[in-house]
Design a protein around this motif. Structure first.
Motif, PDB file in Angstrom:
ATOM      1  N   VAL A   1       0.859  -1.115  -0.037  1.00  0.00           N
ATOM      2  CA  VAL A   1       0.146  -0.163   0.061  1.00  0.00           C
ATOM      3  C   VAL A   1       0.968   1.253   0.143  1.00  0.00           C
ATOM      4  O   VAL A   1       1.637   1.190   0.776  1.00  0.00           O
ATOM      5  CB  VAL A   1      -0.912  -0.045   1.295  1.00  0.00           C
ATOM      6  N   ALA A   2       0.777   2.099  -0.960  1.00  0.00           N
ATOM      7  CA  ALA A   2       1.427   3.411  -0.990  1.00  0.00           C
ATOM      8  C   ALA A   2       0.823   4.504  -0.331  1.00  0.00           C
ATOM      9  O   ALA A   2      -0.133   4.750  -0.885  1.00  0.00           O
ATOM     10  CB  ALA A   2       1.896   3.589  -2.670  1.00  0.00           C
ATOM     11  N   THR A   3       1.329   5.086   0.537  1.00  0.00           N
ATOM     12  CA  THR A   3       0.866   6.493   0.968  1.00  0.00           C
ATOM     13  C   THR A   3       1.561   7.346  -0.120  1.00  0.00           C
ATOM     14  O   THR A   3       2.292   6.929  -1.046  1.00  0.00           O
ATOM     15  CB  THR A   3       1.067   6.752   2.293  1.00  0.00           C
ATOM     16  N   THR A   4       1.780   8.836   0.343  1.00  0.00           N
ATOM     17  CA  THR A   4       2.487   9.718  -0.367  1.00  0.00           C
ATOM     18  C   THR A   4       3.838   9.308  -0.832  1.00  0.00           C
ATOM     19  O   THR A   4       4.066   9.084  -1.993  1.00  0.00           O
ATOM     20  CB  THR A   4       2.331  11.040   0.151  1.00  0.00           C
ATOM     21  N   ASN A   5       4.699   9.108   0.169  1.00  0.00           N
ATOM     22  CA  ASN A   5       6.115   8.605   0.025  1.00  0.00           C
ATOM     23  C   ASN A   5       6.614   7.451   0.716  1.00  0.00           C
ATOM     24  O   ASN A   5       7.639   7.208   0.578  1.00  0.00           O
ATOM     25  CB  ASN A   5       6.900  10.108   0.089  1.00  0.00           C
ATOM     26  N   ASN A   6       5.499   6.760   0.930  1.00  0.00           N
ATOM     27  CA  ASN A   6       5.868   5.520   1.863  1.00  0.00           C
ATOM     28  C   ASN A   6       5.207   4.452   1.240  1.00  0.00           C
ATOM     29  O   ASN A   6       4.052   4.493   1.086  1.00  0.00           O
ATOM     30  CB  ASN A   6       5.570   5.560   3.348  1.00  0.00           C
ATOM     31  N   LEU A   7       5.969   3.089   1.562  1.00  0.00           N
ATOM     32  CA  LEU A   7       5.487   2.052   0.792  1.00  0.00           C
ATOM     33  C   LEU A   7       5.112   1.002   1.968  1.00  0.00           C
ATOM     34  O   LEU A   7       6.172   0.425   2.898  1.00  0.00           O
ATOM     35  CB  LEU A   7       6.250   1.285  -0.090  1.00  0.00           C
ATOM     36  N   TYR A   8       3.943   0.632   2.376  1.00  0.00           N
ATOM     37  CA  TYR A   8       3.658  -0.132   3.474  1.00  0.00           C
ATOM     38  C   TYR A   8       3.350  -1.732   3.122  1.00  0.00           C
ATOM     39  O   TYR A   8       2.743  -1.771   2.019  1.00  0.00           O
ATOM     40  CB  TYR A   8       2.380   0.216   4.408  1.00  0.00           C
ATOM     41  N   ILE A   9       3.802  -2.626   3.916  1.00  0.00           N
ATOM     42  CA  ILE A   9       3.627  -3.993   3.464  1.00  0.00           C
ATOM     43  C   ILE A   9       2.993  -4.546   4.482  1.00  0.00           C
ATOM     44  O   ILE A   9       3.250  -4.701   5.787  1.00  0.00           O
ATOM     45  CB  ILE A   9       4.936  -4.621   2.985  1.00  0.00           C
ATOM     46  N   PHE A  10       1.677  -5.178   4.246  1.00  0.00           N
ATOM     47  CA  PHE A  10       1.026  -5.903   5.132  1.00  0.00           C
ATOM     48  C   PHE A  10       0.696  -7.355   4.839  1.00  0.00           C
ATOM     49  O   PHE A  10       0.629  -7.949   3.665  1.00  0.00           O
ATOM     50  CB  PHE A  10      -0.337  -5.040   5.449  1.00  0.00           C
TER      51      PHE A  10
END
Lengths: 193, 450
Positions: free
Chosen positions: B436-445
């Motif tokens: 999941v990409a927020t503005t400048n971060n990539l989250y992995i769940f």
């Protein structure tokens, strides 16, 4: 009345977005410009119909229809689905080359009121004194021709053509006397083949 | 294979934080804004593109022995500058380097290939590993300096010796100058030989080996640009039928085209369109009906479209209306005017399917993202934020309060942060891992393994 104010506000916001989009990196975005023009058209239509309903008029004549469909002058007889055909933003800021020069003076609200009371032949294209307080950043609608094109006069005697032309494309409000020439956004689009 | 279900109810899948990539800094550099996210076909590689024209590829580590976390972490595998800013001198326009889309090619050998595109140019990149190097040259020293030939008294055969793993990305093809308008989509065909690229008005078909020409297969440009009523917003090839593709429009329609029917697919084989609800008419009806993304299901039986407020699932056999509609953030319908003023109404949200097509996912504002379970008819809202970023912490479902009374833990619509938007999400093709990409971060769940 509220709808009227809302429509004007949305028009103002749309036009400022249009100006801003031309300085964006990457150039004019066609999709965004198209969506902006759709909103502007809706707002303009609603502004017109709310103005109409304010002015008591016995003669709700056929001339009102061309305004509602808001289609190109040359396409009044086009498909029924052109009823909701949106105009790209270029139309609202650059009148079609086929339009005669003098439509630029036409202001929708004034012309509508005149239409209700006058016959088309007497229809005045001059702006009346009773102008709505128009934001002055709205440009004057000067028809801009592509190189090689010519202007031609539309016969005023033809009432239908005359009405449809005057109800088209012109912004509903302008400041008095201040004529501002707007750089046409279509310049870049016209270069795209 | 996978458990279906986003969570809740009888199908309890819980999502846990796994990793977050990117700067913690609140001050976001524009070049770092993530513009696309894509897993490859095996899910081993995860690629992101950003506004600065860079591509970062993460690779999943081999499964660790640690039973608590059987899935490997994603670590940086390769980073390269895919596109640079350019200037079109003829039109006096700058061409942004922002990566609009990345699409992986199916893997055929040890190397990986992907297509990346900006507004005007598509590039084919080869990502390959090098873990051996030749040593023992006769004419060169180990540091590369040339030896004096007179000092060479014996000859030896150079041998390969192991070295530290090096991942190289090299541009193998550049597909340029085929699009007058801005490219919004690329899609690799199931024949693995061709791909399509779509801009606002045209769709072109390319052969992966041929860069100096492409075939135009859809052209909706009117003879008079003042007659323009709609633009192409997305296009995709069918996952199994190499002759079939779809393209969506700003008017909320989807056209399915068959390349066998004609060379130019201007006339569609099928037109998918849902009649507008007259009760919902507003100034902004046309904008919110514009489709921002279209994705086929893995099976090829369905396709999903995303417009501003909803996700719709279409059965390819039924053109008259979608078979399922999910409201993403219906509470925004009364706020359209404000969203128009702050430009949010123009945001282009993407959507994705899970591996077995049972769940779909899309993003929203306030760093929320939504999952819809098609089978259990459940939906869930989760948040990607640094506050919930303890390793393996379970994500708590979020709720936006729409009525007058705000319950505890609910968020009111007015306190949503519209600068925090999730436009790009991706689902691992074979597992319950999401990016999941927020503005400048990539989250992995990932889902919690019991």
């Amino acid at each position: 009345m509220e709808v009227n104010i809302e429509a004007r506000r949305i028009l103002a916001v749309s036009i400022s977005k249009l100006y801003a989009s031309r300085t964006q990196r990457g150039g004019l975005r066609l999709h965004r410009s198209l969506l902006l023009s759709l909103v502007m058209r809706s707002a303009r239509d609603i502004y017109h119909s709310s103005r109409e309903s304010e002015v008591p008029s016995g003669a709700q004549s056929a001339p009102e229809e061309p305004m509602d469909t808001s289609s190109n002058p040359g396409e009044q007889t086009r498909l029924p689905e052109a009823q909701t055909e949106p105009q790209p933003v270029l139309n609202s800021t650059e009148t079609a080359p086929e339009e005669p020069d003098n439509t630029e003076d036409g202001c929708d609200s004034e012309i509508i009121e005149d239409k209700e009371n006058l016959s088309p032949a007497k229809q005045s294209r001059k702006r009346r004194g009773k102008a709505s307080a128009a934001p002055d950043f709205l440009p004057s609608k000067r028809a801009r021709l592509e190189p090689g094109e010519e202007r031609y006069e539309v016969p005023l005697g033809s009432c239908r053509a005359g009405e449809s032309l005057t109800t088209l494309h012109t912004p509903p409000f302008r400041s008095k006397g201040l004529r501002r020439r707007m750089v046409q956004p279509s310049a870049s689009l016209a270069c795209c083949h | 294979m996978l458990c279906a279900g986003p969570g809740g109810g009888s199908n309890d899948v819980q999502w846990c934080f796994s990793q977050v990539k990117g700067a913690i800094d609140d001050d976001v550099a524009e070049a770092d804004i993530i513009s696309t996210v894509e897993f490859n076909q095996s899910g081993e590689l995860l690629a992101t593109g950003d506004k600065g024209g860079r591509v970062v590829i993460f690779q999943q580590e081999q499964e660790s022995k640690n039973k608590l976390q059987c899935r490997g972490e994603y670590n940086v595998y390769s980073t390269f500058q895919s596109h640079e800013p350019e200037f079109d001198y003829l039109k006096s326009l700058e061409i942004e380097e922002k990566i609009n889309k990345i699409r992986w090619l199916p893997q055929k050998n040890a190397a990986h290939f992907l297509l990346s595109t900006n507004d005007k140019t598509i590039k084919l990149w080869k990502i390959s590993e090098r873990d051996k190097r030749p040593e023992g040259y006769n004419l060169k020293e180990e540091d590369g300096q040339y030896r004096d030939p007179n000092t060479v008294t014996t000859l030896r055969v150079p041998v390969f010796r192991p070295m530290d793993l090096m991942v190289e990305a090299s541009p193998r093809r550049v597909f340029a100058n085929a699009h007058t308008y801005h490219i919004n989509s690329i899609s690799v065909n199931s024949d693995c030989e061709t791909y399509l690229s779509a801009d606002d008005l045209r769709v072109n078909l390319w052969h992966l080996e041929i860069t100096d020409r492409s075939f135009n297969i859809v052209d909706i440009k009117p003879a008079n640009m003042e007659d323009l009523t709609e633009v192409i917003t997305a296009a995709e090839f069918h996952p199994n039928q190499c002759n079939t593709f779809v393209y969506s429009s700003s008017k909320g329609t989807i056209r399915l085209c068959d390349m066998r029917a004609a060379a130019l697919c201007d006339s569609h084989a099928k037109l998918f369109e849902e009649p507008e609800d007259p009760n919902n008419r507003s100034f902004f009806s046309e904008i919110i009906s514009s489709i921002s993304d279209v994705k086929f299901s893995h099976s090829g039986r369905y396709m999903m479209t995303r417009d501003y407020l909803s996700v719709k699932i279409w059965d390819l056999n039924m053109e008259s209306r979608p078979v399922e509609t999910y409201q993403v953030h219906e509470y925004l319908r009364s706020k359209l005017c404000s969203l128009y003023e702050n430009d949010c109404i123009f945001d282009k949200f993407e959507c994705c399917w899970n591996g077995n097509d049972s769940v779909v996912m899309t993003g929203s504002y306030n760093n929320f993202f939504r999952m819809f379970d098609r089978g259990y008819q459940q939906d869930m809202t989760l948040e990607a934020s640094r506050e919930n970023s303890k390793p393996r912490s379970v994500l708590k479902p979020r709720k936006v309060s729409t009525g007058g009374k705000r319950k505890k833990d609910e968020i009111s619509v007015d306190s949503l942060d519209f600068n925090k938007k999730i436009l790009h999400t991706a689902w691992h093709p074979l597992d319950n891992i999401i990016a999941v990409a927020t503005t400048n971060n990539l989250y992995i769940f990932q889902d919690k393994l019991i």
